[in-house]
Design a protein around this motif. Structure first.
Motif, PDB file in Angstrom:
ATOM      1  N   HIS A 275      -6.424   2.383   7.978  1.00 60.66           N
ATOM      2  CA  HIS A 275      -7.805   1.789   8.101  1.00 60.66           C
ATOM      3  C   HIS A 275      -8.721   2.784   7.733  1.00 60.66           C
ATOM      4  CE1 HIS A 275     -11.040  -0.477  10.030  1.00 60.66           C
ATOM      5  NE2 HIS A 275     -11.446   0.814  10.319  1.00 60.66           N
ATOM      6  N   ALA A 276      -8.318   4.022   8.002  1.00 62.78           N
ATOM      7  CA  ALA A 276      -9.548   5.038   7.884  1.00 62.78           C
ATOM      8  C   ALA A 276      -9.325   5.476   6.353  1.00 62.78           C
ATOM      9  CB  ALA A 276      -9.104   6.114   8.734  1.00 62.78           C
ATOM     10  N   GLN A 277      -8.339   4.847   5.647  1.00 60.79           N
ATOM     11  CA  GLN A 277      -8.020   5.294   4.252  1.00 60.79           C
ATOM     12  C   GLN A 277      -7.780   6.846   4.094  1.00 60.79           C
ATOM     13  OE1 GLN A 277     -10.980   3.863   1.443  1.00 60.79           O
ATOM     14  NE2 GLN A 277     -11.563   2.137   2.851  1.00 60.79           N
ATOM     15  N   VAL A 312       4.732  -1.704   4.276  1.00 58.93           N
ATOM     16  CA  VAL A 312       4.614  -2.966   3.547  1.00 58.93           C
ATOM     17  C   VAL A 312       3.170  -3.740   3.863  1.00 58.93           C
ATOM     18  CG1 VAL A 312       5.652  -5.325   3.521  1.00 58.93           C
ATOM     19  CG2 VAL A 312       7.055  -2.910   3.625  1.00 58.93           C
ATOM     20  N   GLU A 313       2.804  -3.880   4.992  1.00 59.40           N
ATOM     21  CA  GLU A 313       1.586  -4.605   5.392  1.00 59.40           C
ATOM     22  C   GLU A 313       0.342  -4.265   4.273  1.00 59.40           C
ATOM     23  OE1 GLU A 313       0.908  -7.392   7.145  1.00 59.40           O
ATOM     24  OE2 GLU A 313       2.089  -7.515   8.966  1.00 59.40           O
ATOM     25  N   ALA A 314       0.266  -2.753   4.621  1.00 65.06           N
ATOM     26  CA  ALA A 314      -0.719  -2.162   3.572  1.00 65.06           C
ATOM     27  C   ALA A 314      -0.763  -2.352   2.059  1.00 65.06           C
ATOM     28  CB  ALA A 314      -0.814  -0.849   4.106  1.00 65.06           C
ATOM     29  N   GLU A 315       0.462  -2.343   1.788  1.00 63.70           N
ATOM     30  CA  GLU A 315       0.931  -2.516   0.386  1.00 63.70           C
ATOM     31  C   GLU A 315       0.433  -3.980   0.016  1.00 63.70           C
ATOM     32  OE1 GLU A 315       4.993  -0.487  -0.648  1.00 63.70           O
ATOM     33  OE2 GLU A 315       5.303  -2.794  -0.998  1.00 63.70           O
ATOM     34  N   LEU A 316       0.858  -5.111   0.674  1.00 63.96           N
ATOM     35  CA  LEU A 316       0.550  -6.354   0.529  1.00 63.96           C
ATOM     36  C   LEU A 316      -1.052  -6.545   0.579  1.00 63.96           C
ATOM     37  CD1 LEU A 316       3.567  -8.004   2.325  1.00 63.96           C
ATOM     38  CD2 LEU A 316       3.130  -7.815  -0.204  1.00 63.96           C
ATOM     39  N   ALA A 317      -1.645  -5.860   1.510  1.00 68.90           N
ATOM     40  CA  ALA A 317      -2.954  -6.019   1.527  1.00 68.90           C
ATOM     41  C   ALA A 317      -3.859  -5.213   0.639  1.00 68.90           C
ATOM     42  CB  ALA A 317      -3.458  -5.651   3.062  1.00 68.90           C
ATOM     43  N   ALA A 319      -4.411  -2.033   0.437  1.00 70.37           N
ATOM     44  CA  ALA A 319      -5.227  -1.319   1.256  1.00 70.37           C
ATOM     45  C   ALA A 319      -5.994  -0.330   0.261  1.00 70.37           C
ATOM     46  CB  ALA A 319      -4.429  -0.726   2.450  1.00 70.37           C
ATOM     47  N   PRO A 320      -7.170  -0.056   0.389  1.00 68.56           N
ATOM     48  CA  PRO A 320      -7.758   0.978  -0.539  1.00 68.56           C
ATOM     49  C   PRO A 320      -7.246   2.358  -0.341  1.00 68.56           C
ATOM     50  CG  PRO A 320      -9.336   0.026   0.673  1.00 68.56           C
ATOM     51  CD  PRO A 320      -8.250  -0.673   1.227  1.00 68.56           C
ATOM     52  N   ASN A 321      -7.252   3.367  -1.216  1.00 69.51           N
ATOM     53  CA  ASN A 321      -6.964   4.518  -0.963  1.00 69.51           C
ATOM     54  C   ASN A 321      -5.494   4.652  -0.384  1.00 69.51           C
ATOM     55  OD1 ASN A 321      -8.494   6.529  -2.147  1.00 69.51           O
ATOM     56  ND2 ASN A 321     -10.117   6.240  -0.530  1.00 69.51           N
ATOM     57  N   PHE A 322      -4.682   3.659  -0.695  1.00 67.94           N
ATOM     58  CA  PHE A 322      -3.372   3.779   0.152  1.00 67.94           C
ATOM     59  C   PHE A 322      -2.456   4.223  -1.036  1.00 67.94           C
ATOM     60  CE2 PHE A 322       0.806   1.604   0.801  1.00 67.94           C
ATOM     61  CZ  PHE A 322       0.975   2.050   2.354  1.00 67.94           C
ATOM     62  N   VAL A 358      10.886  -9.175   5.712  1.00 64.58           N
ATOM     63  CA  VAL A 358      10.241 -10.140   6.951  1.00 64.58           C
ATOM     64  C   VAL A 358       9.408 -11.346   6.353  1.00 64.58           C
ATOM     65  CG1 VAL A 358       8.475  -9.871   8.580  1.00 64.58           C
ATOM     66  CG2 VAL A 358      10.365  -8.193   8.341  1.00 64.58           C
ATOM     67  N   ASP A 359       9.644 -12.429   6.942  1.00 71.44           N
ATOM     68  CA  ASP A 359       8.991 -13.404   6.461  1.00 71.44           C
ATOM     69  C   ASP A 359       7.529 -13.271   6.924  1.00 71.44           C
ATOM     70  OD1 ASP A 359       7.545 -16.097   6.060  1.00 71.44           O
ATOM     71  OD2 ASP A 359       9.534 -17.132   6.385  1.00 71.44           O
ATOM     72  N   ARG A 360       6.821 -12.794   6.169  1.00 72.98           N
ATOM     73  CA  ARG A 360       5.153 -12.523   6.396  1.00 72.98           C
ATOM     74  C   ARG A 360       4.572 -13.794   6.643  1.00 72.98           C
ATOM     75  NH1 ARG A 360       4.970  -7.151   7.708  1.00 72.98           N
ATOM     76  NH2 ARG A 360       7.082  -6.420   6.807  1.00 72.98           N
ATOM     77  N   LEU A 361       4.563 -14.914   5.893  1.00 81.29           N
ATOM     78  CA  LEU A 361       3.672 -15.857   6.104  1.00 81.29           C
ATOM     79  C   LEU A 361       3.979 -16.545   7.689  1.00 81.29           C
ATOM     80  CD1 LEU A 361       1.857 -17.530   4.651  1.00 81.29           C
ATOM     81  CD2 LEU A 361       3.745 -19.147   3.959  1.00 81.29           C
ATOM     82  N   LYS A 362       5.195 -16.468   7.831  1.00 83.05           N
ATOM     83  CA  LYS A 362       5.670 -17.260   9.201  1.00 83.05           C
ATOM     84  C   LYS A 362       5.238 -16.196  10.268  1.00 83.05           C
ATOM     85  CE  LYS A 362       9.319 -20.207   9.210  1.00 83.05           C
ATOM     86  NZ  LYS A 362      10.807 -19.881   8.543  1.00 83.05           N
TER      87      LYS A 362
END
Ligand code: RM4
Ligand code: MN
Ligand code: MN
Length: 432
Positions: A275-277, A312-317, A319-322, A358-362
């Motif tokens: 979150h803090a990048q 993985v959450e950050a990758e899919l989103a 995320a800036p500076n990640f 992991v089924d992210r949508l579900k």
């Protein structure tokens, strides 16, 4: 025992031969299973094949505790021999194309030569690590009472100069980051002014930061305690983040999994740093009590999975500076370091693959509906799936070993280096 170089592609192919049929049956079965849940196995296998983690040069020697050290057979005696061992790890796993050096442990007069040697072995260089937690022969000022935060300006200047030397060596090696971990702190309440020590640390780091090339990153590594048993200057992610923010956009926090109190929610820290990048990277390892260098995934594989889940959450989103750097940081006291490092690299891939399926949508829907049990189950299903065939297939497809430890043992490499490298006679305590 006959020696068959484990870095030779033909030898790896020969070692894979007897496993090929079983692997393809297991992979097909897992592929069907995952397809029923809407997951395309080949996409996961590709992502695993792309995953990389750096080997710590200090990890290929046998470690010890402060009580003693039991040297292993054929330990590398210098940085060139360390690279040889790292090449074995990379050729057999296909996952470790870079090495992270520690200076002055790996200091050498000609870094260009070292870079070439690495390139010939298929290896590059990851983050440089400075060392101001030990004194070196001939050093003018002692680090007994600290380095970057020392009360004495000349000692601080010496520690700053050492870090700048590390950057300069790293430039020649093609590295792009400097990791700074200091043991600075206090063993007794009253020993040091907690606020002023932090300010002195920042002042020193500003000078190091100023010497960073534009395309470099500075990783600040926090550690709860040891060698300072009462208060460490960069003790936690809060201090680390504060320092990174004060220093500037090239400064990031590095999370060493072993550097937290037992039961600390490390995946939460990871999420906050994303979150803090400012999530710069990891030193992967595992820990049970106060140890910080056990093999990744050997004690708390679920925690490792939860860390990868955040990644993985950050990758899919997007995320800036990640762009976190992956490094192992382990010390092997009772196992063959090559075997431990190969196994650990694979454990990271395992956690990554489990998080990817992991089924992210579900999961999202269950979260939004506050269906707690199904959200927890959906996440955990990733962890309980045996993804081993994906990992083995990713290796096989890039010419690495289906069974790295088996191939390594059969090669006779350890026995060979045991003869080529007559014993290192350091029997004392210590981390390396
Ligand atoms: C520290 C820390 C550093 C590592 C040293 C050897 O505990 O983890 O990253 O360089 O050990
Ligand atoms: Mn570390
Ligand atoms: Mn450590």
């Amino acid at each position: 025992m006959a020696f068959a170089d484990p870095r030779d592609a033909n030898n790896i192919a020969a070692a894979n031969e007897p496993h090929a049929a079983t692997l393809s049956a297991d992979y097909a079965h897992l592929g069907d299973q995952l397809a029923r849940a809407g997951v395309k196995i080949d996409e996961i296998t590709r992502a695993i094949a792309d995953f990389k983690v750096a080997i710590p040069s200090w990890g290929v020697g046998t470690g010890g505790t402060r009580f003693g050290r039991f040297p292993g057979v054929g330990e590398p005696r210098n940085v060139f021999e360390k690279l040889e061992d790292c090449a074995v790890i990379h050729k057999l796993t296909g996952a470790t194309p870079t090495v992270s050096l520690h200076i002055p442990w790996d200091a050498t007069p000609d870094y260009k030569e070292l870079r070439e040697r690495g390139a010939n072995l298929g290896l590059g260089f990851d983050a440089m690590n400075s060392n101001t937690f030990q004194d070196q022969a001939g050093q003018k000022h002692s680090y007994k009472f600290g380095s970057l935060s020392h009360t004495d300006a000349a000692t601080r200047a010496q520690a700053v100069a050492h870090n700048i030397d590390c950057i300069e060596a790293g430039i020649q090696l093609g590295s792009k980051a400097l990791t700074v971990w200091v043991g600075d702190g206090a063993n007794f309440p009253g020993q040091s002014h907690l606020g002023r020590a932090f300010e002195r640390y920042l002042e020193s780091q500003r000078q190091i930061y100023a010497a960073l090339p534009d395309d470099w990153r500075l990783f600040l590594e926090h550690k709860m305690y040891e060698p300072s048993f009462y208060a460490t200057v960069i003790q936690d992610w809060g201090s680390s983040l504060m320092a990174a923010k004060e220093l500037g956009p090239k400064a990031f926090c590095l999370v060493d999994l072993g550097h937290h109190a037992p039961n600390v929610n490390i995946e939460m820290i990871v999420a906050r740093l994303v979150h803090a990048q400012r999530l710069g990277g990891f030193h992967f390892n595992d820990s049970k009590y106060g140890d910080d260098d056990l093999d990744a995934g050997s004690i708390e594989p679920f925690r490792l999975f939860l860390v990868f889940n955040e990644l993985v959450e950050a990758e899919l989103a997007h995320a800036p500076n990640f762009d976190p750097a992956h490094m192992l940081d382990q010390s092997h006291n009772v196992t063959d370091p090559i075997e431990s490092l190969m196994t650990s690299a694979i454990e990271l891939q395992r956690a990554y693959a489990q998080a990817l399926i992991v089924d992210r949508l579900k999961l999202h829907e269950y979260r939004m509906a506050n269906d707690v049990l199904m959200a927890a189950q959906t996440l955990k299903r990733g962890f309980t799936t045996d993804v081993s065939p994906i990992l083995a297939q990713a290796r096989a497809r890039k010419g690495a070993a289906i069974d790295p430890v088996g191939a390594y043992r059969a090669s006779g490499y350890r026995q060979k280096v045991g003869m080529d490298r007559p014993g290192k006679q350091n029997l004392g305590g210590g981390i390396i």
